[in-house]
Scaffold this active site. Structure first.
Site, PDB file in Angstrom:
ATOM      1  N   GLU A  47      -3.406   7.750  -4.162  1.00  0.00           N
ATOM      2  CA  GLU A  47      -3.369   6.323  -3.282  1.00  0.00           C
ATOM      3  C   GLU A  47      -3.042   5.218  -4.286  1.00  0.00           C
ATOM      4  O   GLU A  47      -3.926   5.053  -5.341  1.00  0.00           O
ATOM      5  CB  GLU A  47      -4.648   6.280  -2.659  1.00  0.00           C
ATOM      6  CG  GLU A  47      -4.793   4.894  -1.737  1.00  0.00           C
ATOM      7  CD  GLU A  47      -6.130   4.780  -1.020  1.00  0.00           C
ATOM      8  OE1 GLU A  47      -6.207   4.329  -0.024  1.00  0.00           O
ATOM      9  OE2 GLU A  47      -6.857   4.769  -1.746  1.00  0.00           O
ATOM     10  N   TYR A 103       0.867  -1.111   0.072  1.00  0.00           N
ATOM     11  CA  TYR A 103      -0.072   0.044  -0.068  1.00  0.00           C
ATOM     12  C   TYR A 103       0.949   1.295  -0.085  1.00  0.00           C
ATOM     13  O   TYR A 103       1.739   1.329   0.733  1.00  0.00           O
ATOM     14  CB  TYR A 103      -0.833  -0.092   1.061  1.00  0.00           C
ATOM     15  CG  TYR A 103      -1.825   1.300   1.399  1.00  0.00           C
ATOM     16  CD1 TYR A 103      -2.970   1.338   0.606  1.00  0.00           C
ATOM     17  CD2 TYR A 103      -1.342   2.349   2.046  1.00  0.00           C
ATOM     18  CE1 TYR A 103      -3.717   2.494   0.869  1.00  0.00           C
ATOM     19  CE2 TYR A 103      -2.194   3.633   1.951  1.00  0.00           C
ATOM     20  CZ  TYR A 103      -3.320   3.533   1.432  1.00  0.00           C
ATOM     21  OH  TYR A 103      -4.083   4.615   1.510  1.00  0.00           O
TER      22      TYR A 103
END
Length: 460
Positions: free
Chosen positions: A271, A183
């Site tokens: 993101e 992530y």
């Protein structure tokens, strides 16, 4: 108690309005990341983590003030900054698919077919035609069938609400051989007054789940906005990702490219989930969400031209075109107010008396008669609205302008619900006379409390 509630509400406006505006401006993804950062001991992350403490039923849950673009558009933008992305091509009709397969993927036996909507949770979504999942990995000979079932259909996910979002484009991508999923995100940090990179060596699932299961694996690297990202910053991020096979120096360069994208494109959020390692040792942005600051639209015209209004609330699009501040909600009392603070107070008093606002609509301090007419068109287009409350405290905004707009709007739109009007301030007597002489069937109110009571009573 009435005056106490009203006074408390008005006292809170000055501070709460800032939180409201910050929350209203936040994208859904930014709110999720901010929530997680606050829970995972990274508390000084962007001013959003305070604003989003308010209930989910508030207006911030339905309004986006930061541009959000589709996955295929984000992939194209990232590639221009040197970020590794999967090879892909977008189609908007079934007849384009065979050509795309021959031209872009002549040797691929398996491909990924991704519906393009501005909402998360596509993989677990359901189309209204019965197709399960908005993302499919399929054999080459099944691509046209699956993509064809997606195009022109409505996809419902946890983030779209029951109404879903239309799928006007499908992104066809190469299937990567992933050996590790991580992530990565860049957002804004109040404490360091600059960007912050958030990374986790686990990825491929929601950041909320990652923070709950692996809080110690989440790292935060503030970036000095004046110096920019340094080798030490990039190395700290890469070390935190705990790479398995990708080259460390190449990976540091990818982090720098992403930071470059964030700054030069005026992003509010980048993101990457997952940020993946492939079998051939590359670090690839396998899926991404990019948001951009609306205040930078004047210098990011190419990016803002990517806006897809088909994914937005039609009422909010119409309001923006009329230069009105509108946020659609789920209640039954439509509100037209001047000033964000008074609008919030109006909504609170409606709730206090047992009603539920259908919207936040601020016509501002200098609205024209035509803007008032457009506001009424938007309010009456909402089938959930059972009554309309106009609450105007005239300062710069003159009550007679509002009154004339109401009268002319009634001639333009078919007003079939009770109309409650409270006017006070500049030219109030003239405004009330205009309304009286119009012979309109409306309910006059003396003050905000009286107006809210009458609006709720009109629902009965």
């Amino acid at each position: 108690m009435r005056w106490l509630a009203t006074s408390v509400c008005l006292i809170e406006i000055a501070g709460f309005e800032l939180g409201y505006r910050a929350a209203a401006m936040a994208s859904a993804m930014a709110r999720r990341v901010a929530n997680v950062v606050a829970r995972s001991r990274i508390s000084s992350f962007y001013p959003l983590h305070k604003a989003i403490a308010a209930p989910k039923s508030g207006p911030w849950e339905q309004q986006l003030r930061h541009l959000n673009i589709h996955e295929y558009q984000g992939a194209d933008l990232m590639s221009k900054y040197g970020v590794n992305v999967p090879k892909g091509a977008v189609v908007s009709s079934r007849k384009e698919i065979s050509t795309v397969l021959e031209k872009e993927f002549p040797d691929n036996e398996e491909l990924v077919v991704k519906s393009q909507i501005l909402a998360g949770g596509r993989g677990l979504g359901t189309f209204k035609n019965g197709l399960k999942g908005g993302v499919h990995i399929v054999k080459r000979d099944k691509v046209e069938d699956i993509a064809g079932k997606m195009l022109g259909q409505i996809l419902v996910t946890k983030q779209t609400g029951p109404e879903g979002k239309p799928v006007n484009k499908v992104f066809i991508c190469e299937k990567l051989q992933l050996v590790n999923e991580m992530y990565f995100a860049i957002a804004l940090d109040r404490a360091s007054a600059g960007p912050v990179i958030i990374a986790c060596s686990k990825g491929g699932t929601s950041i909320e789940d990652l923070a709950e299961k692996y809080p110690d694996m989440i790292i935060k690297v503030p970036i000095n906005i004046h110096k920019g990202i340094t080798d030490a910053d990039a190395e700290k991020v890469v070390n935190g990702l705990n790479l398995k096979c990708a080259d460390k120096n190449d990976s540091m360069q990818q982090v720098k490219h992403l930071y470059d994208l964030f700054c030069k494109s005026d992003c509010t959020l980048v993101e990457i989930n997952p940020l993946a390692e492939t079998a051939d040792g590359k670090l690839v942005a396998a899926d991404a969400k990019l948001n951009f600051d609306d205040n930078a639209s004047f210098r990011q015209q190419e990016i803002f031209a990517l806006r897809d209004q088909s994914q937005e609330d039609a009422r909010e699009v119409a309001a923006a075109a009329a230069d009105l501040n509108y946020i659609g909600l789920d209640g039954e009392i439509g509100c037209m107010v001047n000033g964000a603070g008074l609008a919030m107070a109006t909504m609170d008093i409606i709730k206090l008396h047992g009603g539920s606002p259908a919207n936040f609509l601020d016509v501002g301090g200098n609205a024209s008669e035509n803007q008032v007419i457009e506001a009424f068109k938007i309010l009456t287009s909402d089938k959930k609205v059972k009554a309309i409350l106009v609450n105007i405290f005239g300062g710069i905004m003159k009550c007679n302008v509002i009154a004339s707009g109401i009268v002319n709007a009634a001639k333009t739109v078919s007003l079939k619900v009770p109309l409650i009007v409270r006017l006070e301030g500049t030219n109030v007597d003239l405004g009330k006379r205009i309304l009286k002489e119009s012979k309109m069937n409306l309910i006059a109110a003396d003050d905000l409390d009286d107006a809210a009571e009458k609006a709720v009573a009109a629902l009965a």
